[in-house]
Design an enzyme around this catalytic site. Sequence first.
Site, short mmCIF file in Angstrom:
data_model
loop_
_atom_site.label_atom_id
_atom_site.label_comp_id
_atom_site.label_asym_id
_atom_site.label_seq_id
_atom_site.Cartn_x
_atom_site.Cartn_y
_atom_site.Cartn_z
N CYS A 70 0.84 -1.22 0.00
CA CYS A 70 0.00 0.00 0.00
C CYS A 70 0.87 1.26 0.00
CB CYS A 70 -0.96 0.04 1.19
SG CYS A 70 -2.22 -1.23 1.08
N ALA A 71 2.02 1.16 -0.62
CA ALA A 71 2.89 2.32 -0.79
C ALA A 71 3.52 2.16 -2.18
CB ALA A 71 3.95 2.38 0.31
#
Length: 455
Positions: free
Chosen positions: A376-377
């Site tokens: 999620c980055a």
Amino acid sequence: MSVSTLATAPSVCAPLPVLGRDVTVPLVTGGEVTYAALDYAASAPALQRVWDDVAAYAPYYGSVHRGAGYLSQLSTDLFENARRTVAEFLDCRAGDQVVFTRSTTDSLNLLAAALPAGCQVFVFETEHHAALLPWRGARVTYLDAPSSPRQAVEMLERALADRDPYGPALVCVTGASNVTGELWPVRELAAAAHAHGARIVLDAAQLAPHHPVSVADLDVDWVAFSGHKLYAPFGSGVLAGRADWLREAEPYLAGGGASRKVSRREDGGVDVEWHESAARHEAGSPNVIGAYAIASACKALTEAGFDTLVAREQYLIEKVRAGLAEVPEVRILSLFGDDAPRVGVLSFVVDGWNSSHFAAALSAEYGIGVRDGLFCAHPLVRTLLGSDPQTQGECGAPEAAPGERSLNAIRVSFGAGTPDEHVERFLRAVKELVADGARWSYRTEDGRCVPDTSA
Ligand SMILES: Cc1ncc(COP(=O)(O)O)c(C=O)c1O
């Protein structure tokens, strides 16, 4: 005490008791082994103390803020005391508000919904999506990945110097990266923000479980964190900090609990007086167990002592780094360099291996739970890997030949409940997999790499 002396210490202190420490899982190669939870950065196991506190309270559970009965009053007290405990844990200033939310994502979305009109937001591309994406109504400046903490401060200063000096502005920054574990220069970034008339919110999702966070000392305007990463997985999170923007904003959710008085108008409509306290943004029946669990975790960590917890974690970090350094095929991902201070979160790639394949083998053949992917980055991991945003890794055959770039990464993360054995098993597994290959074959199912049990 230096990190290198810690690495040679036999054991810095015992891990804190957590749930699941005796759980066994099957191995694809036969037999069972105790599960090695090395994915604390996603969700940490519940502290035994938190579980015991929640279990002791559960029979007394009652509605908050509504009931006249004894258990309602007791639950209301417990909920409001939890707010005070969190304020103490975060060393909040007088007048700061502690709002209970569902998670860090929820907290940052709440703050995004409370931004004053015309607010400019500054955020590094290296943030978790929860910090990168909520600012939909604002003018957002995305800053490139810095190569050092110092450069981060300089980049922010330059960006702020160019902003509209009269309008409101907010900087959002993580305290510790969920990909590299590296600590960000929060105090310096806060000083830069304030020097340019901007405010700053600290995403402490990865920092608060590992280090003490002092709102007053760091001089941040708000801080957000999640219970499930702080050993309290009962569905609550926190946004704490300055009351003014929160008080002036429309309630995050409209409904009971957030409203003080609702009356019909003569024209047939409805007038509402909203609370000005934290309740303004806590409409609906609050998650009292979640809030109580967070407060319990705050107390447990404080009583265990962050000095002791940090010393133990640094010892484990050093052990992992030293072990991985013995495997030339492994590359640890880092923005700020090998020796940058960090929490117990490390991402890496292995030459010649697809990361999903590697993580699946760690699970199926060694009972070790890590995470693989882009965490999620996405912008940060792609920057670190130097990979093309359009490409995706496939499980199965090794994806990258030695020296080639991987498309995703493996993350190992640990904390207060991690025994030495989990880290030692992980290092042994990495060495064996790299030297001998997987002992099982794997295939892709629903986008996940899984052991092929069809043979
Ligand atoms: C740095 C960081 N910020 C925010 C989040 C979002 O937390 P949550 O999923 O609990 O909302 C995460 C989750 O991994 C994180 O690591």
